[in-house]
Design a protein around this motif. Sequence first.
Motif, short mmCIF file in Angstrom:
data_model
loop_
_atom_site.label_atom_id
_atom_site.label_comp_id
_atom_site.label_asym_id
_atom_site.label_seq_id
_atom_site.Cartn_x
_atom_site.Cartn_y
_atom_site.Cartn_z
N ALA A 85 0.81 -1.22 -0.10
CA ALA A 85 -0.23 0.05 0.04
C ALA A 85 1.00 1.38 0.03
O ALA A 85 0.71 2.23 -0.68
CB ALA A 85 -0.98 0.12 1.30
N ASP A 107 -6.84 -8.10 4.20
CA ASP A 107 -5.87 -7.15 3.85
C ASP A 107 -6.69 -5.74 4.15
O ASP A 107 -6.11 -4.54 4.51
CB ASP A 107 -5.43 -7.08 2.50
CG ASP A 107 -4.32 -8.21 2.43
OD1 ASP A 107 -3.81 -8.60 3.15
OD2 ASP A 107 -4.21 -8.53 1.15
N TYR A 142 -4.72 -2.28 5.13
CA TYR A 142 -4.86 -1.09 4.16
C TYR A 142 -5.55 -0.04 4.51
O TYR A 142 -5.04 1.15 4.43
CB TYR A 142 -5.65 -1.93 2.82
CG TYR A 142 -5.74 -0.70 1.89
CD1 TYR A 142 -4.97 0.10 0.95
CD2 TYR A 142 -7.16 -0.05 1.85
CE1 TYR A 142 -5.08 1.07 0.38
CE2 TYR A 142 -7.45 0.80 1.22
CZ TYR A 142 -6.62 1.44 0.29
OH TYR A 142 -6.87 2.64 -0.28
N ILE A 154 -2.55 -5.25 -4.41
CA ILE A 154 -3.39 -4.11 -4.34
C ILE A 154 -2.97 -3.20 -5.42
O ILE A 154 -1.80 -3.38 -6.15
CB ILE A 154 -2.92 -3.25 -3.22
CG1 ILE A 154 -3.80 -1.98 -3.23
CG2 ILE A 154 -1.51 -2.75 -3.09
CD1 ILE A 154 -3.39 -1.33 -1.81
#
Length: 144
Positions: free
Chosen positions: A62, A96, A100, A131
């Motif tokens: 991220a 996640d 995130y 991502i």
Amino acid sequence: MSEAIQASSAPKPVGVYPHARRVGDLLFLSGIGPRDPATNDIAGNEYFADGRLRKYDIEAQARAVFANVRAVLTESGARWEDLVDVTVYLTDMARDFKSYNAVWAEHFADPSTAPCRTTLGITALPTPIAIELKCVAVLRRAED
């Protein structure tokens, strides 16, 4: 009518498309992932000896995605604060999202100035990443 932008400080696209396209006062970014612009390595990925993905770190990915988005924005004449809409693709929403979301909050602490956001759980992305972000920004005029 529109201008394609290739950002030299962002990872090369994995297909035939620009990093961004300017149309009037809007800037549309193509999907951007966490690959390192210099090495093409994926932040937070660990592999088995045979090259298969062993595990990944969503927080590292991220942060790398945000850095890559910032690079495209900067080379396009926009700023982080110019983002107005972000679509987030996660390959494992259940695992996640919480992590995130914490990284998102580090970058957008104030909901009144944060861009709109939609987060989708998907089955895969074109490279071994967890991502990807698709963004829209408003370009400010010199007098703004």
